[in-house]
Design a protein around this motif. Sequence first.
Motif, mmCIF file in Angstrom:
data_model
loop_
_atom_site.group_PDB
_atom_site.id
_atom_site.type_symbol
_atom_site.label_atom_id
_atom_site.label_comp_id
_atom_site.label_asym_id
_atom_site.label_seq_id
_atom_site.Cartn_x
_atom_site.Cartn_y
_atom_site.Cartn_z
ATOM 1 N N UNK A 80 36.593 10.350 41.432
ATOM 2 C CA UNK A 80 37.124 11.699 41.704
ATOM 3 C C UNK A 80 36.324 12.735 40.898
ATOM 4 N N UNK A 81 35.825 13.750 41.580
ATOM 5 C CA UNK A 81 35.119 14.841 40.914
ATOM 6 C C UNK A 81 33.624 14.614 40.717
ATOM 7 N N UNK A 82 33.123 13.423 41.021
ATOM 8 C CA UNK A 82 31.687 13.142 40.860
ATOM 9 C C UNK A 82 30.833 14.034 41.771
ATOM 10 N N UNK A 83 31.216 14.208 43.056
ATOM 11 C CA UNK A 83 30.427 15.112 43.920
ATOM 12 C C UNK A 83 30.385 16.548 43.389
ATOM 13 N N UNK A 84 31.474 17.005 42.755
ATOM 14 C CA UNK A 84 31.515 18.367 42.207
ATOM 15 C C UNK A 84 30.481 18.542 41.095
ATOM 16 N N UNK A 85 30.275 17.488 40.321
ATOM 17 C CA UNK A 85 29.294 17.553 39.236
ATOM 18 C C UNK A 85 27.895 17.793 39.817
ATOM 19 N N UNK A 86 27.564 17.034 40.860
ATOM 20 C CA UNK A 86 26.241 17.189 41.487
ATOM 21 C C UNK A 86 26.104 18.551 42.162
ATOM 22 N N UNK A 87 27.175 19.041 42.782
ATOM 23 C CA UNK A 87 27.141 20.367 43.414
ATOM 24 C C UNK A 87 26.844 21.456 42.373
ATOM 25 N N UNK A 88 27.441 21.310 41.184
ATOM 26 C CA UNK A 88 27.200 22.270 40.097
ATOM 27 C C UNK A 88 25.735 22.245 39.680
#
Length: 361
Positions: free
Chosen positions: A278-286
Motif C-alpha cells: 500500500x502506498x508504494x506507487x505513490x512513492x514512485x509518482x512523487x
Amino acid sequence: MAHKKSHPTALHEKDGIEQPEIVSSDSVAQIRQYRRQQPTSEQLIAGILSGDKIALSRAITLIESTSTTHLEKANEIIKACLPYANKSVRVGITGVPGVGKSTFIEAFGKYLTGLGKKVAVLAVDPSSSISHGSILGDKTRMEELVKDENAYIRPSASGESLGGVARKTRETIILCEACGFDTILIETVGVGQSETAVHSMVDFFLLLNLAGAGDELQGIKRGIMEMADAIVINKADGDNIKRARLAKTEYNRALHLFPMKNSGWSPKVTTCSALTQEGIPDVWNTIEEYFTLTRENGYFHQKRKEQNQYWLLETINEQLKQNFYNHPDIQILLEENKKAVQNNEISPFAAAKLLLDNYFK
C-alpha cells in the motif's frame, strides 16, 4: 573375576553411511579452472555493455580492490563505460535502523521492475571497527528481488570510508548504468555522516521514517530532513495506520519551516506499507514529479555537474591520503613520530608538519 562388558557412552560416535558421489569431479575441475581465468578488461567491458551481471560483478570487485594492478584495470573499464553512463535516475534511501529499509527496497524494486524498469540496488553494509568484517546480508533479506531478472543487488562493505559509504560506490553507479540499469537505488547504512556522501551522488534523496519513533531522533532529524526530497512513513499497516497519518501531518508542518530548496521542489510526505504494498506507487509518482520539475528548470543537470566536481576533489583527497600512508619512508618516520608524540617529546602538530614536509620534498 568376570569382566564387565563395556557399553558405549551416549557420546559414542557410530560409523556413518558413506555418501554417494553427487558432484562430478570433472565439473569441479572445470569450475576451478574457470575461476582461475581472469577475464581481460576488454572481455569485462564487452560483458557489461551486453548486460552480463557476472561481468558487472567482477568489474565491481576490481573497483573495490586495493591492489594497484586491479586499480589500473578498473580505471580502464570505467573509462570505456563512461560514454554509456548517466542515463539513469539515482535515488538515495536512508532511515534509522529498524525502519524497514531492506523490506521497502524489495517492495519498491519489485514494483519498478513490474513497470519495465531495470533496477540496481547498491546496499552499503557497515564494517566492524574491530574485526573489519561485514555481514553483507542484503541479498538474503531481499530474496524475491534477487531472483528478478531485471534487478541486480550488490552489497558492499563500507570499510573505513566516511560514514559507511563504500569507497567506490560512485564508480559502481557508472558500471551499473553502462550495464543497462535505468534506476539505481543506493541504501545507506543508517543515520550518520553517510547521508551527506550519498546525497552528493544521487538525484533524489528519500528518508524513511516510523510513526511514533519518539523525540530521541530530533537532534539528527533537522540535518537529514533538510536534505530529504521526500519523507515516507513506513509500516503504515494494521494498528499503525492512524499513527502514520498523524506523523504525516506533523512532518508536513515541520517541512514548511525549512527554507525553499534550490531545485524549486517542495518536499512531500507520504505513507506506505512495504508489507502490503500500500502506498508504494505513490512513492514512485512523487519521484517522477520531482524529475519532471527539475529537468524542466535545469536543476537536474546542474546538480549532476556539481556532483562531478565534488567527486573530483574527493578523489584527489583520497588518493593523496592513500599515497601518503603507503609511502615507505613516511611509514618508518610515522612510527618513530608516533612514539615521540606518546612520550611528549614532540607535539602532534609539529610531528605532522615534519611528516608532511618530508612527504612533499
